[in-house]
Every structure is written in structure tokens, then in C-alpha cells.
Motif scaffolding. Structure first.
Motif, mmCIF file in Angstrom:
data_model
loop_
_atom_site.group_PDB
_atom_site.id
_atom_site.type_symbol
_atom_site.label_atom_id
_atom_site.label_comp_id
_atom_site.label_asym_id
_atom_site.label_seq_id
_atom_site.Cartn_x
_atom_site.Cartn_y
_atom_site.Cartn_z
ATOM 1 N N UNK A 58 0.841 -1.200 0.000
ATOM 2 C CA UNK A 58 0.000 0.000 0.000
ATOM 3 C C UNK A 58 0.876 1.250 0.000
ATOM 4 N N UNK A 59 0.305 2.351 -0.502
ATOM 5 C CA UNK A 59 0.972 3.651 -0.419
ATOM 6 C C UNK A 59 -0.065 4.698 -0.037
ATOM 7 N N UNK A 60 0.357 5.755 0.646
ATOM 8 C CA UNK A 60 -0.601 6.817 0.960
ATOM 9 C C UNK A 60 -1.056 7.511 -0.324
ATOM 10 N N UNK A 61 -2.303 7.947 -0.338
ATOM 11 C CA UNK A 61 -2.820 8.712 -1.468
ATOM 12 C C UNK A 61 -2.080 10.044 -1.506
ATOM 13 N N UNK A 62 -1.504 10.425 -2.651
ATOM 14 C CA UNK A 62 -0.794 11.709 -2.715
ATOM 15 C C UNK A 62 -1.744 12.853 -2.349
ATOM 16 N N UNK A 63 -1.236 13.844 -1.643
ATOM 17 C CA UNK A 63 -2.105 14.926 -1.179
ATOM 18 C C UNK A 63 -2.094 16.140 -2.101
ATOM 19 N N UNK A 64 -1.197 16.171 -3.081
ATOM 20 C CA UNK A 64 -1.176 17.303 -4.003
ATOM 21 C C UNK A 64 -1.987 16.969 -5.255
ATOM 22 N N UNK A 65 -2.032 17.882 -6.173
ATOM 23 C CA UNK A 65 -2.817 17.673 -7.398
ATOM 24 C C UNK A 65 -1.949 17.244 -8.579
ATOM 25 N N UNK A 66 -0.744 16.792 -8.302
ATOM 26 C CA UNK A 66 0.181 16.352 -9.354
ATOM 27 C C UNK A 66 -0.044 14.874 -9.649
ATOM 28 N N UNK A 67 0.190 14.456 -10.895
ATOM 29 C CA UNK A 67 0.090 13.027 -11.205
ATOM 30 C C UNK A 67 1.247 12.251 -10.577
ATOM 31 N N UNK A 89 -7.426 -0.415 -5.444
ATOM 32 C CA UNK A 89 -8.390 0.065 -4.459
ATOM 33 C C UNK A 89 -7.841 1.372 -3.903
ATOM 34 N N UNK A 90 -8.714 2.348 -3.688
ATOM 35 C CA UNK A 90 -8.336 3.573 -2.998
ATOM 36 C C UNK A 90 -9.262 3.670 -1.790
ATOM 37 N N UNK A 91 -8.690 3.413 -0.620
ATOM 38 C CA UNK A 91 -9.453 3.392 0.631
ATOM 39 C C UNK A 91 -9.544 4.796 1.208
ATOM 40 N N UNK A 92 -10.753 5.211 1.573
ATOM 41 C CA UNK A 92 -10.958 6.466 2.288
ATOM 42 C C UNK A 92 -10.552 6.278 3.744
ATOM 43 N N UNK A 93 -10.326 7.376 4.468
ATOM 44 C CA UNK A 93 -10.063 7.231 5.894
ATOM 45 C C UNK A 93 -11.239 6.533 6.587
ATOM 46 N N UNK A 94 -10.947 5.793 7.640
ATOM 47 C CA UNK A 94 -11.964 5.009 8.340
ATOM 48 C C UNK A 94 -13.152 5.864 8.787
ATOM 49 N N UNK A 95 -12.891 7.073 9.220
ATOM 50 C CA UNK A 95 -13.953 7.945 9.725
ATOM 51 C C UNK A 95 -14.352 9.024 8.716
ATOM 52 N N UNK A 155 -8.343 18.627 -3.747
ATOM 53 C CA UNK A 155 -7.588 18.571 -2.483
ATOM 54 C C UNK A 155 -8.401 19.268 -1.391
ATOM 55 N N UNK A 156 -8.266 18.961 -0.145
ATOM 56 C CA UNK A 156 -7.404 17.900 0.352
ATOM 57 C C UNK A 156 -8.130 16.565 0.313
ATOM 58 N N UNK A 157 -7.419 15.535 -0.016
ATOM 59 C CA UNK A 157 -7.976 14.179 -0.031
ATOM 60 C C UNK A 157 -7.023 13.281 0.740
ATOM 61 N N UNK A 158 -7.590 12.387 1.523
ATOM 62 C CA UNK A 158 -6.777 11.446 2.281
ATOM 63 C C UNK A 158 -7.224 10.042 1.931
ATOM 64 N N UNK A 159 -6.299 9.110 2.012
ATOM 65 C CA UNK A 159 -6.636 7.725 1.739
ATOM 66 C C UNK A 159 -5.392 6.898 1.503
ATOM 67 N N UNK A 160 -5.618 5.673 1.090
ATOM 68 C CA UNK A 160 -4.537 4.730 0.833
ATOM 69 C C UNK A 160 -4.773 4.073 -0.521
ATOM 70 N N UNK A 161 -3.719 3.947 -1.309
ATOM 71 C CA UNK A 161 -3.775 3.271 -2.601
ATOM 72 C C UNK A 161 -3.326 1.838 -2.363
ATOM 73 N N UNK A 162 -4.194 0.880 -2.715
ATOM 74 C CA UNK A 162 -3.936 -0.526 -2.431
ATOM 75 C C UNK A 162 -4.067 -1.370 -3.694
ATOM 76 N N UNK A 163 -2.961 -1.601 -4.397
ATOM 77 C CA UNK A 163 -3.020 -2.474 -5.568
ATOM 78 C C UNK A 163 -3.095 -3.942 -5.125
ATOM 79 N N UNK A 164 -3.747 -4.760 -5.937
ATOM 80 C CA UNK A 164 -3.831 -6.191 -5.647
ATOM 81 C C UNK A 164 -4.074 -6.936 -6.950
ATOM 82 N N UNK A 165 -3.911 -8.246 -6.890
ATOM 83 C CA UNK A 165 -4.128 -9.119 -8.042
ATOM 84 C C UNK A 165 -5.223 -10.119 -7.662
ATOM 85 N N UNK A 166 -6.276 -10.167 -8.458
ATOM 86 C CA UNK A 166 -7.321 -11.170 -8.284
ATOM 87 C C UNK A 166 -6.856 -12.433 -9.011
#
Length: 169
Positions: A58-67, A89-95, A155-166
Motif C-alpha cells: 500500500x501507499x498513501x494517497x498523494x495529497x497534491x494535485x500532481x500526477x 483500491x483507494x481506501x478512504x479514511x476510516x472515519x 484537495x485535500x484528499x486522504x486515503x490509501x492506494x492498495x493495488x492487488x491481483x485477483x
């Protein structure tokens, strides 16, 4: 009384698997009139659910508007070919606040060398890419390398980028 929290990732998979048979059985109007003998066994195999997932780092979702580029690889070490599908998958913060597909642009580097927008769906605060359009057969002892580019549009957006293989049976 203790409460139990179900991870959103598990909930998305449960809902997706519950809906899948309905989607797989819903045929276009002209196909509904076809005889049962004309039904193809490969059509039902194409819509089969994955048997498991291989989670990648997993990696944190980038917080800036750059690719930002996301590159990951998966090697099929099995002695046989495997049907797989990469998924982001891009997970939003739990709350919350929960992300909306319009908050993010996800692109995939195509074989033509161009970036192509990948549609995102949303379920319980998780954005995700479709599995069926991403299905491929990965030959034994071959490696799949996927290249994506993610841009936070609002922005601002928070989350986690979670790649996976089915992985399919």
C-alpha cells in the motif's frame, strides 16, 4: 456488548461477490431468447468470481494535485497458466470524509504508450477498478508489470492506494 468492525475491503468483496451471480445471469434481451443448448461454458467461466487476492504494498494517497506513478509487478510462479486481474483500491479514511470517483483520476499506461483513463466505482468509502475488463491469462513463470498514474483532483484528499491481483481458479 463488544462490537465488531468489518474492514471495508472485505465488505466490498462480499457485496461484489453477492452481486456477481445476478450480473452474470442477466443477459441482453436478444440473448435471453437463445436456446439453453447455445449457452457457452466459457461465458460462465468469464464471469466467475476470483478465488483469492494477492495484496501488493500500500501507499498513501498523494495529497497534491500532481500526477503520481504507481508501478507494480506480479509473477506467476505456478507451473500452469493463471487467469488474473490487476485491481486498484483507494481506501478512504476510516472515519471519512469518503472519496468520490470524481475526486481522483486514475490512468493506465496502455500498450500504445498512451495514458488511458480507468473508470472507478465506489462502495462503502472504497474506490476500485473493475475486475472483468482487466482479466488476462498470465503464463507460467511470467511477470505482469502494471503502470498507473493517479491524480487527486480535489484537495485535500486522504486515503490509501492498495493495488492487488485477483486470482481465478
Amino acid at each position: 456488548m463488544p462490537t465488531r468492525t468489518i474492514p471495508r475491503r472485505a465488505l466490498v468483496l462480499t457485496v461484489a461477490l453477492a452481486v456477481l451471480p445476478t450480473v452474470a445471469l442477466a443477459a441482453p434481451a436478444q440473448a435471453a431468447s437463445a436456446s439453453p443448448a447455445a449457452a457457452s461454458p466459457t461465458a460462465s467461466a468469464a464471469n466467475a468470481a476470483p478465488v483469492r487476492f494477492f495484496d501488493l504494498p500500500d501507499t498513501p494517497l498523494p495529497s497534491d494535485r500532481a500526477p503520481h506513478r504507481i508501478t507494480f509487478s506480479y509473477r506467476n510462479d505456478a507451473p500452469t497458466d493463471r487467469t488474473i486481474a490487476p485491481q486498484i483500491l483507494v481506501e478512504s479514511p476510516q472515519r471519512g470524509p469518503f472519496l468520490d470517483p470524481s475526486d481522483i483520476r486514475l490512468e493506465q499506461l496502455g500498450s500504445d504508450g498512451r495514458w488511458h483513463t480507468v473508470p472507478l466505482a465506489s462502495q462503502t468509502g472504497t474506490l476500485y477498478t473493475g475486475l472483468i475488463p482487466a482479466k488476462i491469462v498470465l503464463h507460467s513463470h511470467h511477470t505482469l508489470t502494471e503502470r498507473y498514474r493517479i491524480t487527486v483532483l480535489h484537495a485535500p484528499a486522504q486515503g490509501t492506494v492498495e493495488p492487488r491481483i485477483a486470482i481465478y481458479a
